[in-house]
Design a protein around this motif. Structure first.
Motif, short mmCIF file in Angstrom:
data_model
loop_
_atom_site.label_atom_id
_atom_site.label_comp_id
_atom_site.label_asym_id
_atom_site.label_seq_id
_atom_site.Cartn_x
_atom_site.Cartn_y
_atom_site.Cartn_z
N THR A 71 0.83 -1.22 0.00
CA THR A 71 0.00 0.00 0.00
C THR A 71 0.87 1.27 0.00
N SER A 129 -0.17 2.65 11.58
CA SER A 129 -0.12 1.18 11.60
C SER A 129 1.18 0.68 10.98
N VAL A 143 0.57 0.43 7.02
CA VAL A 143 0.48 1.62 6.16
C VAL A 143 1.26 2.82 6.74
N HIS A 176 -2.03 10.36 14.88
CA HIS A 176 -2.70 9.14 15.36
C HIS A 176 -3.83 9.56 16.28
N LYS A 234 -4.08 9.94 19.35
CA LYS A 234 -3.77 10.82 20.50
C LYS A 234 -3.27 12.20 20.04
N MET A 267 -13.50 11.31 7.45
CA MET A 267 -13.17 12.18 8.60
C MET A 267 -12.31 13.39 8.21
N GLY A 323 -7.89 4.94 3.01
CA GLY A 323 -9.02 4.32 3.74
C GLY A 323 -10.02 3.60 2.84
N VAL A 349 -5.94 4.10 -4.39
CA VAL A 349 -4.82 3.36 -3.81
C VAL A 349 -5.05 1.85 -3.87
N GLY A 350 -6.30 1.40 -3.78
CA GLY A 350 -6.61 -0.04 -3.77
C GLY A 350 -5.98 -0.81 -4.92
P1 NDP Z 1 -5.32 0.54 11.69
O1 NDP Z 1 -6.63 0.42 12.35
O2 NDP Z 1 -4.27 -0.49 11.95
O3 NDP Z 1 -4.71 1.97 12.04
C1 NDP Z 1 -5.48 3.12 12.07
C2 NDP Z 1 -4.66 4.29 12.53
O4 NDP Z 1 -5.51 5.43 12.57
C3 NDP Z 1 -4.09 4.12 13.93
O5 NDP Z 1 -2.74 4.51 13.96
C4 NDP Z 1 -4.95 5.04 14.79
O6 NDP Z 1 -4.27 5.65 15.88
C5 NDP Z 1 -5.32 6.11 13.80
N1 NDP Z 1 -6.55 6.79 14.20
C6 NDP Z 1 -7.71 6.25 14.61
N2 NDP Z 1 -8.61 7.20 14.90
C7 NDP Z 1 -7.99 8.38 14.68
C8 NDP Z 1 -8.38 9.74 14.82
N3 NDP Z 1 -9.60 10.08 15.23
N4 NDP Z 1 -7.48 10.70 14.52
C9 NDP Z 1 -6.24 10.39 14.08
N5 NDP Z 1 -5.82 9.11 13.93
C10 NDP Z 1 -6.68 8.13 14.23
O7 NDP Z 1 -5.62 0.65 10.13
P2 NDP Z 1 -4.74 0.34 8.83
O8 NDP Z 1 -3.53 1.21 8.79
O9 NDP Z 1 -4.57 -1.12 8.65
O10 NDP Z 1 -5.75 0.81 7.69
C11 NDP Z 1 -6.22 2.15 7.62
C12 NDP Z 1 -7.28 2.25 6.55
O11 NDP Z 1 -6.70 1.91 5.30
C13 NDP Z 1 -8.46 1.28 6.71
O12 NDP Z 1 -9.62 1.91 6.21
C14 NDP Z 1 -8.09 0.10 5.81
O13 NDP Z 1 -9.23 -0.59 5.35
C15 NDP Z 1 -7.41 0.83 4.70
N6 NDP Z 1 -6.42 0.01 3.98
C16 NDP Z 1 -6.47 0.10 2.62
C17 NDP Z 1 -5.57 -0.61 1.86
C18 NDP Z 1 -5.63 -0.44 0.39
O14 NDP Z 1 -5.19 -1.32 -0.34
N7 NDP Z 1 -6.13 0.67 -0.12
C19 NDP Z 1 -4.58 -1.51 2.46
C20 NDP Z 1 -4.56 -1.45 3.91
C21 NDP Z 1 -5.47 -0.72 4.62
P3 NDP Z 1 -3.68 4.80 17.14
O15 NDP Z 1 -2.43 4.15 16.64
O16 NDP Z 1 -3.42 5.84 18.15
O17 NDP Z 1 -4.75 3.82 17.52
#
Ligand code: NDP
Length: 266
Positions: free
Chosen positions: A123, A149, A152, A171, A173, A196, A212, A244-245
């Motif tokens: 990704t 994460s 990504v 993130h 926080k 968002m 996302g 991106v997908g």
């Molecule tokens: P994760 O759930 O592993 O990570 C999400 C991140 O977002 C975390 O670091 C989290 O923070 C942060 N977050 C959550 N809420 C908030 C907020 N309100 N403000 C700021 N940051 C926030 O997700 P992934 O990284 O695996 O995936 C993210 C998105 O990407 C998903 O929608 C997934 O489906 C998509 N995706 C798409 C791919 C593609 O091929 N296009 C491939 C992989 C993912 P914290 O660490 O503090 O919890």
């Protein structure tokens, strides 16, 4: 990629991808099917191992060990998430780093830190390719990534840093998210929260990349960015679906081709 696979085959190298899926998560099923289809399209041999949700960790490890040794398999992909009774870290660590086309193994993660890598997670690699192909310069730019994460956000930050971007990772926080995003010349949203990031948070002329994938109750697929409002201020923006997908899958194909060369040489 099709052309490259053809050339590889002429050199006697046949790339092969093994896709392992455990359980019956519908989203994972869709991803696995599109990966298999991409292999077919460009002439990469693929094998699918669809295991029941009751598969034990030892059984899965046994399969990985078999695939590590299998000569016609150059890349191994274990579709995440795995069922709760299986430790993802143990499984990822068991994959031969030279066949780790997702680049999740610690050896490959470490190489990404050093900037000397064979495989880049698909990704973030897809995001970089989009930026490059669009002629967007990263050097010196304010890059804000939302999400940290291992799949990504974190590798994305390293890749942008290697291209001399000035990188901020946000993130859950993070305080003043809106103000931080507003500073960005390049925004990468990888949160998993539908729409968002809204247009009022984006600087005029910024590049907006939406990782996302969120399914709404009405089944509509949307990104982390509110496309309609962000599009009005951005100089370039990726849609969901269709941004991106597909790039993620293209990068998986690229890594598999690379793995075929690496495994041939070793
Ligand atoms: P994760 O759930 O592993 O990570 C999400 C991140 O977002 C975390 O670091 C989290 O923070 C942060 N977050 C959550 N809420 C908030 C907020 N309100 N403000 C700021 N940051 C926030 O997700 P992934 O990284 O695996 O995936 C993210 C998105 O990407 C998903 O929608 C997934 O489906 C998509 N995706 C798409 C791919 C593609 O091929 N296009 C491939 C992989 C993912 P914290 O660490 O503090 O919890």
């Amino acid at each position: 990629m099709k052309e490259e696979v053809k050339n590889l085959k002429q050199e006697g190298i046949n790339p092969g991808l093994a896709v392992v899926i455990v359980g019956d998560d519908p989203a994972s099923r869709v991803y696995v099917n599109s990966k298999k289809k991409a292999c077919e399209e460009i002439g990469i041999y693929s094998e699918e191992y669809a295991l029941s949700a009751k598969t034990t960790q030892d059984e899965l490890l046994e399969l990985i060990n078999m695939l590590n040794e299998k000569k016609d398999i150059s890349g191994i992909l274990v579709q995440l998430p795995l069922p709760e009774h299986i430790d993802e870290e143990i499984i990822i660590n068991a994959i031969n780093p030279k066949k780790d086309v997702d680049a999740f193994h610690p050896v490959n993660v470490g190489k990404i830190m050093f900037g000397n890598y064979d495989f880049v997670p698909c990704t973030p690699a897809g995001v970089m390719e989009l930026i490059k192909e669009s002629g967007i310069e990263v050097a010196g730019k304010e890059c804000v990534i939302i999400g940290r994460s291992n799949i990504v956000g974190k590798p994305q930050a390293m890749l942008l840093l290697h291209e001399n971007g000035t990188v901020t990772i946000c993130h859950s926080k993070t305080k003043n998210l809106a103000e931080t995003v507003k500073r960005a010349d390049i925004v990468v949203a990888a949160v998993g929260k539908p729409e968002m990031i809204t247009g009022d948070m984006i600087k005029e002329g910024a590049v907006v990349i939406d990782v996302g994938i969120n399914r709404l109750e009405n089944k509509k697929l949307v990104g982390d960015v509110h496309f309609e409002s962000a599009e009005k201020v951005a100089s370039a923006i990726t849609p969901v679906p269709g941004g991106v997908g597909p790039m993620t899958i293209a990068m998986l194909m690229k890594n598999t081709v690379k793995a075929a060369r690496i495994n041939r040489e070793s």
